[in-house]
Design an enzyme around this catalytic site. Structure first.
Site, short mmCIF file in Angstrom:
data_model
loop_
_atom_site.label_atom_id
_atom_site.label_comp_id
_atom_site.label_asym_id
_atom_site.label_seq_id
_atom_site.Cartn_x
_atom_site.Cartn_y
_atom_site.Cartn_z
NE ARG A 17 21.45 -9.02 -7.54
CZ ARG A 17 22.35 -9.78 -7.22
NH1 ARG A 17 23.32 -9.60 -6.01
NH2 ARG A 17 22.83 -10.75 -8.13
N GLY A 20 22.23 0.20 -5.14
CA GLY A 20 23.56 0.28 -5.63
C GLY A 20 23.42 0.77 -7.23
CE LYS A 39 30.99 -12.70 -3.28
NZ LYS A 39 30.35 -13.51 -1.80
CE1 TYR A 165 22.44 -5.01 8.50
CE2 TYR A 165 21.05 -4.07 10.06
CZ TYR A 165 21.35 -3.97 8.79
OH TYR A 165 21.04 -3.50 7.73
#
Length: 419
Positions: A17, A20, A39, A165
């Site tokens: 999705r 990518g 995944k 992050y």
């Protein structure tokens, strides 16, 4: 038009999705082979697409696809996918490290489980996939590693609100910094690509809410920029930290409205670029905010409201909207830590009975806590400051359940005409 990637094999992580998949579809148009390494094998309840639906789209676009269930944290999983890719397509020419995890939380609000997830996927996963692909990239006549990661900007502004992050994302960029030099003489180009503005993806929708898409660009801008990079000569273009629209300007593209979800809306800048601050100020002005450098000047929106102040006014209106139906739709409790002239704690209980709100400590454990200046609080609830803009520009900090936090936007919509 020359199909520069015809017959080339791309290994793309997180390709089911978002950015990518957009990169995969752009390459598929040339007839490239795409390894969809992600995944999601079964449909996700909240996120669109699986490796199999992405593979079908890639093949419909003209490419060949190999869907592989890959968890970039697991070495065996990655090795199996790499081996299958080489067996199916004869090698690997291009690696796109796109898989990433995000949690925009401050130090005390970041569980170690989230910290580990970000570092295992963003940094370790990128390093691992690169390590296992390099032996095959060394055999390619024009090999590329492209990481979807930002320039290494040491401005503390990019660390203070989400240090975990930032470290994890910068780790991906540090891989580029080191590997570009390590493999320069071997002909493997190593570059990073980052968007100038927010890109509308499932992750962005979860972070920004229902209206955030209008302030974003489409993933296709990153796909076109990635295509421009990975079709360059790998021995002459390496070690760059590129920004999507700069790459495309160099390619002669001048119309960027084609990439906007809605060209009539101001774009939301992305993190890690210093021009973010200037752009955020300009956008905030358009939305009615007052820049900090307007010293000694009073704007109409800054004048105190009657009847106990702006924050109290908001909660007076909220009280009139409380109902069992709203509680049933929301199922969440919110706490607010307001700073500035109207500093104090407030709460909204949309989980119990017919709802409640008021000033003081939240009587039950909140699902999400918001921290912001009282002036920005009023602007957000009155509709002149979008929640996504407040969050992305650091005007609002959120801790707790992000999904439930986003539900509060529905209540804000109802209050716009009342304040």
């Amino acid at each position: 038009m020359q199909k520069k990637l015809a017959g080339r094999t791309l290994f793309i992580t997180g390709a089911s999705r978002g950015i990518g998949k957009a990169i995969a579809l752009r390459a598929a148009g040339d007839g490239a082979n795409i390894v969809v390494a992600a995944k999601t094998a079964d449909p996700h309840p909240k996120l669109p697409g699986t490796i199999y639906t992405a593979a079908k789209e890639i093949e419909a676009a003209g490419g060949q696809a190999l869907p592989c269930v890959v968890d970039v944290r697991d070495e065996g999983s990655v090795k199996s996918a790499v081996d299958n890719a080489v067996k199916q397509f004869g090698g690997i020419d291009i690696l796109v490290n796109n898989a990433s995890a995000i949690s925009l939380t401050r130090t005390l609000d970041t569980p170690m489980k989230k910290y580990d997830l970000m570092h295992q996927i963003n940094l370790r996963g990128t390093y691992l996939v690169s390590k296992l692909c390099v032996p095959h990239l060394l055999k390619s006549p024009n090999a590329h590693i492209l990481n979807i990661s930002p320039p290494l900007n040491m401005n503390p502004r990019w660390f203070k609100d989400h240090v975990a992050y930032t470290m994890a994302k910068y780790g991906m960029s540090m891989c580029i910094l080191g590997m570009a030099e390590e493999y320069r003489d071997d002909g493997i180009a190593c570059n990073a690509l980052w968007p100038r503005t927010a890109i509308i993806t499932a992750a962005m929708e979860m972070l920004g809410g229902d209206e955030v898409d209008k302030q974003c660009r489409k993933p296709e801008i990153m796909a076109d920029a990635a295509y421009a990079i990975i079709t360059k000569d790998s021995r002459s273009y390496t070690g760059h930290f590129a920004v999507d629209d700069e790459v495309l300007k160099a390619e002669g593209i001048t119309n960027f409205d084609q990439y906007a979800v809605d060209p009539n809306y101001p774009l939301l800048p992305d993190f890690f670029l210093d021009e973010f601050d200037a752009a955020a100020v300009e956008q905030a002005q358009q939305l009615g905010a007052k820049p900090k450098f307007f010293e000694g000047k009073t704007m109409e929106s800054d004048k105190p409201k009657a009847a106990g102040g702006q924050v109290a006014q908001v909660f007076t209106q909220i009280e009139g909207f409380l109902s069992a139906d709203l509680v049933d739709k929301t199922k969440a409790v919110y706490a607010f830590e307001v700073t500035g002239d109207e500093a104090g704690k407030w709460f909204i209980d949309l989980k119990n009975g017919t709802g409640a709100c008021g000033k003081g400590e939240c009587p039950v454990t909140p699902d999400a806590t918001f921290i912001m200046n009282g002036n920005n609080f009023f602007k957000m609830f009155s509709g002149s400051l979008k929640p996504a803009t407040a969050f992305m520009t650091g005007k609002m900090k959120i801790s707790g359940d992000m999904g439930k936090a986003l539900k509060l936007e529905q209540l804000m919509g109802k209050l716009k005409s009342k304040l």
